[in-house]
Motif scaffolding. Structure first.
Motif: not given
Length: 456
Positions: A9, A13, A16, A20, A82, A110, A114, A117
């Motif tokens: 990740m 970035p 993803f 996200a 992804a 992952q 994600t 986050l």
């Protein structure tokens, strides 16, 4: 697997970003409607009786069942891309003795990281949207003044749990191919595209078509006094039919591109021929780009046509003309679904175009100028838009015809032509601008480094 997942990740970035965004939308959506349900459950009985109309819980359920389905459709789509963008890295892990179980654990890690986050911003936006939505319901008299969004964290925790469950289920499906093939074939498979649609996918697509047809029949046979139920059944049918389009897309795309591509090749002999060849050779990739456009056109078109048909039915029967409350609720649902579809369209088109970096580099080494590639992309974007609009219009037409049969007795719905053209123009602008904007970034850079994989 957590350190490896975090390393992937941090290294890529952008791969993803779409996932996200999709998980953020899912968490915010479930938080929004979960908070509305919690507000209704915790409200005093006297406050619930004081409101007019169907009530907060019914409105939240009617909005939520469709919005959550669409949000999770976006999650599954984003997760697939992804994985496709890191297919090469996953294939390399398989060649250095990573087991299928470890590969699946990496993908699950992952998804979990994600989701965690984006959980906090999703909760904040979902809670704020719930309070705003409830305030509008109070203003329209659909919620009593005493109904408030409670401070309990239960809706937020449920939103995270449900989103994680769907994300993990999607990861199991998305990681199945790379984890099951032999390690020696994993790296080669990462750069190829299967030409055939597998039997399970074909059967699932046929099942979705049958399910959509049954929902259309259910919507068309509702009595006129159950217009709301007919509308929900028709909208759900549109979602199921769009799932069928996603599953059977490569088959439909090959036929439509063959038909639409002939005039394009005649009008643009150079870029048109190359774009047509690319689209026919990579039908699955084109299908991935077409499905979000069909989703955008199909859902927004269905809602707009159904709203116009309902207003026409109210005027024709000389009953109370559709109230401002009904119009506001339908406009809010259109805006919500259009937002999800637009996000899915942008995420998918960016991913589909970005993963062609090496392909463009090879064309440049063969003598193609970057501006020639941009013209080719413009033609591809126009064809993808035409196919997506056509498929979305078919779905919208079928769903709105079923609703019109129930509400007016006629299979021909009332179509707001100006608004329909705005939808088509918006879908075309979003598709072309996203593809060309990503293409400008992708075609730049030393072609030799991009082909060799020294630069991403």
């Amino acid at each position: 697997m957590i350190p490896v997942a975090l390393g992937q990740m941090r290294r890529r970035p952008a791969a993803f970003a779409g996932l996200a965004c999709a998980l953020f939308l899912a968490i915010a959506t479930v938080t929004l409607f979960g908070s509305l349900l919690a507000a209704d459950v915790t409200a005093p009985a006297s406050a619930r009786r004081a409101a007019t109309g169907p009530g907060v819980a019914v409105i939240a359920g009617a909005f939520g069942e469709i919005a959550v389905l669409v949000a999770f459709f976006v999650v599954v789509n984003a997760l697939g891309f992804a994985l496709r963008q890191q297919h090469r890295e996953l294939a390399l892990l398989r060649t250095i003795a990573a087991t299928p179980r470890q590969t699946r654990r990496l993908v699950r890690a992952q998804v979990v990281v994600t989701a965690l986050l984006v959980a906090l911003p999703g909760w904040v936006v979902g809670g704020a949207a719930a309070r705003r939505f409830l305030a509008e319901l109070r203003r329209l008299g659909l919620a009593a003044p005493g109904v408030r969004v409670p401070g309990t964290p239960v809706p937020m925790l449920v939103a995270l749990a449900v989103t994680l469950a769907v994300g993990l289920a999607a990861s199991a499906v998305a990681a199945r191919r790379i984890s099951r093939i032999a390690p020696s074939a994993a790296l080669t498979a990462s750069s190829t595209e299967h030409g055939r649609t597998g039997a399970p996918r074909l059967l699932a697509g046929i099942g979705a078509l049958v399910g959509g047809g049954l929902l259309l029949r259910l919507a068309a046979t509702r009595p006129a006094e159950e217009m709301d139920k007919a509308g929900q059944a028709a909208l759900l049918a549109a979602v199921v039919l769009l799932v069928a389009v996603a599953l059977l897309g490569p088959l439909a795309v090959r036929f439509l591109v063959a038909v639409l591509g002939m005039p394009v090749r005649a009008l643009a002999p150079g870029a048109g021929w190359l774009a047509h060849a690319n689209l026919r050779g990579y039908a699955r990739r084109l299908s991935s780009a077409v499905v979000p456009v069909a989703l955008l056109v199909g859902l927004s078109g269905t809602m707009l046509i159904m709203t116009e048909t309902a207003e026409h039915a109210a005027r024709a029967t000389a009953t109370s003309v559709t109230s401002a409350t009904d119009v506001w609720l339908r406009q809010a649902e259109v805006a919500l679904l259009t937002c999800f579809a637009a996000v899915s369209t942008v995420n998918t088109l960016v991913a589909v175009t970005a993963e062609r970096r090496r392909e463009f580099a090879l064309l440049r080494l063969a003598g193609a100028h970057p501006w020639q590639l941009m013209r080719m992309l413009a033609v591809e974007a126009a064809l993808a838009t035409a196919v997506g609009v056509l498929l979305g219009a078919v779905v919208a037409g079928a769903a709105s015809a079923a609703f019109s049969t129930a509400s007016t007795g006629s299979v021909a719905p009332s179509v707001p032509m100006a608004a329909s053209w705005y939808i088509v123009a918006g879908a075309a602008a979003l598709t072309v601008l996203t593809v060309l904007g990503t293409g400008l970034r992708v075609v730049r850079g030393p072609a030799v480094e991009l082909v060799s994989g020294d630069r991403d």
